[in-house]
Design a protein around this motif. Structure first.
Motif, short mmCIF file in Angstrom:
data_model
loop_
_atom_site.label_atom_id
_atom_site.label_comp_id
_atom_site.label_asym_id
_atom_site.label_seq_id
_atom_site.Cartn_x
_atom_site.Cartn_y
_atom_site.Cartn_z
N HIS A 172 0.84 -1.21 0.00
CA HIS A 172 0.00 0.00 0.00
C HIS A 172 0.87 1.25 0.00
N ILE A 173 1.96 1.22 0.76
CA ILE A 173 2.87 2.37 0.79
C ILE A 173 3.46 2.60 -0.59
N GLU A 174 3.88 1.52 -1.24
CA GLU A 174 4.47 1.62 -2.57
C GLU A 174 3.46 2.19 -3.57
N LYS A 175 2.20 1.91 -3.34
CA LYS A 175 1.13 2.36 -4.24
C LYS A 175 0.89 3.86 -4.12
N ILE A 176 1.00 4.42 -2.91
CA ILE A 176 0.64 5.82 -2.70
C ILE A 176 1.83 6.76 -2.60
N ILE A 177 3.00 6.26 -2.23
CA ILE A 177 4.11 7.13 -1.86
C ILE A 177 4.64 7.94 -3.03
N LYS A 178 4.47 7.44 -4.26
CA LYS A 178 5.01 8.14 -5.43
C LYS A 178 4.05 9.21 -5.96
N LYS A 201 11.53 2.28 6.43
CA LYS A 201 12.99 2.08 6.50
C LYS A 201 13.39 0.79 5.81
N ASN A 202 12.58 -0.26 5.99
CA ASN A 202 12.88 -1.53 5.33
C ASN A 202 12.79 -1.42 3.81
N MET A 203 11.96 -0.48 3.35
CA MET A 203 11.78 -0.27 1.90
C MET A 203 12.82 0.67 1.33
N GLY A 204 13.70 1.20 2.19
CA GLY A 204 14.78 2.06 1.72
C GLY A 204 14.44 3.54 1.69
N TYR A 205 13.34 3.95 2.32
CA TYR A 205 12.97 5.36 2.34
C TYR A 205 13.58 6.05 3.56
N THR A 213 5.02 0.97 13.24
CA THR A 213 5.01 -0.08 12.21
C THR A 213 5.25 0.52 10.84
N VAL A 214 4.61 1.67 10.57
CA VAL A 214 4.77 2.33 9.27
C VAL A 214 6.20 2.84 9.11
N THR A 215 6.76 3.42 10.17
CA THR A 215 8.14 3.91 10.10
C THR A 215 9.10 2.77 9.82
N ASP A 246 -2.84 17.85 2.43
CA ASP A 246 -1.38 17.89 2.53
C ASP A 246 -0.75 17.65 1.16
N SER A 247 0.42 18.23 0.97
CA SER A 247 1.15 18.03 -0.28
C SER A 247 2.30 17.05 -0.13
N THR A 248 2.61 16.66 1.12
CA THR A 248 3.72 15.75 1.39
C THR A 248 3.25 14.64 2.33
N TRP A 249 3.69 13.42 2.04
CA TRP A 249 3.31 12.29 2.90
C TRP A 249 4.09 12.35 4.21
N THR A 250 3.39 12.19 5.31
CA THR A 250 4.01 12.06 6.62
C THR A 250 3.62 10.71 7.20
N VAL A 251 4.35 10.25 8.23
CA VAL A 251 4.04 8.95 8.84
C VAL A 251 2.61 8.91 9.39
N PRO A 252 2.15 9.95 10.12
CA PRO A 252 0.76 9.90 10.61
C PRO A 252 -0.26 9.83 9.49
N LEU A 253 0.01 10.54 8.37
CA LEU A 253 -0.95 10.52 7.26
C LEU A 253 -0.95 9.15 6.57
#
Length: 238
Positions: free
Chosen positions: A89-95, A135-139, A129-131, A105-112
Motif C-alpha cells: 500500500h505504501i508503494e502504491k501511494i508514496i510516489k 525504513k525496510n523499503m529504503g525510504y 510499524t509504518v516507520t 497535505d502536499s507531502t506524505w508524513t508517517v501519521p498521514l
C-alpha cells in the motif's frame, strides 16, 4: 505435586539454553531448574514473583516437550502477510501526492500514511510499524523543500499576466462607480510583541533605545461590480 527431575545432560542443556534464550524464555528454564533442585511450585512462584498457575503451566510444557515447549509458539511482531500488505500500500501511494487522494497535505508524513492504511485496509496499525516498513523499503525522511513545479508559468507568462492585471486596474480606476478603499494606513513591524519562553542570554546586552528595522504594509482594495482587487505595498522602515 508437580516436580521435574533432570538428567545431567538435560540440566546442562537447560543451562546452555538460558544463556542463549531471551529473558522471558530464560526465566522459564530457571523454573524447571529450580524444580529439579527440589523447589515446589509455590516456592518458585514466590522467588520469581510469578503466579503459581504460570509456573505450573511451564513445568507441564517442559515435561511434555522439553526445551521446545519453553519457546514461543509465535513469531514476535505482526504476521508477514500483514507487513507485505502495508508495504504494498505504501508503494502504491508514496510516489503520488496526497492531494491526488483528496488530502489537503502536499507531502506524505508517517501519521498521514498510517491514517490512510488504517482507513483503506481496515487495519489498526501504528506509526512505529509504518516507520519500520518505510525504513525496510529504503525510504528516508527529508523535510519538504521549496521547488518550482514543472508546470509553473515562465517568466514571460508571468510578465504578461501582470501587464494584463495592471490594465484591468487602470480601467477600474477610470470608472465613475468604482470604489477605492484604504484598508490599512498604519505602519507596523512583523516582530512579535510578546514572547514567552527560555532563550540563551545575549551578551553584550543590546541597547533598548536602538531603532530596529521594521516592515511597512500599505493595503488598498479596488472594487468594481463583481471584481475586487487587493494591492499591498511592503517596504522596510527604520
Amino acid at each position: 505435586m508437580l516436580k521435574i527431575q533432570l538428567s545431567n545432560d538435560q540440566q546442562l542443556a537447560l543451562e546452555n539454553y538460558r544463556k542463549q534464550a531471551s529473558s522471558k524464555d530464560s526465566e522459564k528454564a530457571l523454573m524447571v531448574l529450580l524444580s529439579n533442585d527440589g523447589k515446589s511450585v509455590s516456592e518458585i512462584s514466590l522467588m520469581l514473583k510469578r503466579n503459581q498457575h504460570t509456573v505450573r503451566d511451564w513445568l507441564k510444557r517442559y515435561k511434555a516437550q522439553g526445551t521446545k515447549g519453553l519457546r514461543r509458539n509465535f513469531s514476535p511482531g505482526r504476521p508477514g502477510n500483514i507487513r507485505d500488505k502495508i508495504k504494498q500500500h505504501i508503494e502504491k501511494i508514496i510516489k503520488k501526492s496526497p492531494e491526488s487522494f483528496n488530502y489537503q497535505d502536499s507531502t506524505w508524513t508517517v501519521p498521514l500514511i498510517t491514517f490512510d492504511i488504517n482507513k483503506k485496509l481496515g487495519m489498526k496499525t501504528s506509526s512505529k510499524t509504518v516507520t519500520r516498513a518505510l525504513k525496510n523499503m529504503g525510504y528516508v525522511y527529508k523535510r519538504p523543500s521549496k521547488t518550482i513545479p514543472g508546470n509553473a508559468p515562465t517568466k514571460e507568462e508571468k510578465q504578461n499576466a501582470i501587464k494584463t492585471m495592471m490594465q484591468e486596474i487602470l480601467k477600474i480606476i477610470d470608472q465613475e462607480d468604482s470604489e477605492i478603499y484604504t484598508l490599512d494606513e498604519s505602519h507596523f513591524s512583523t516582530e512579535p510583541y510578546l514572547v514567552q519562553g527560555w532563550f540563551k542570554k545575549r551578551w553584550p546586552p543590546q541597547d533598548p533605545n536602538a531603532q530596529k528595522e521594521g516592515i511597512s504594509h500599505m493595503l488598498w482594495m479596488l472594487e468594481y461590480q463583481n471584481a475586487k482587487i487587493l494591492l499591498e505595498k511592503i517596504s522596510k522602515i527604520r
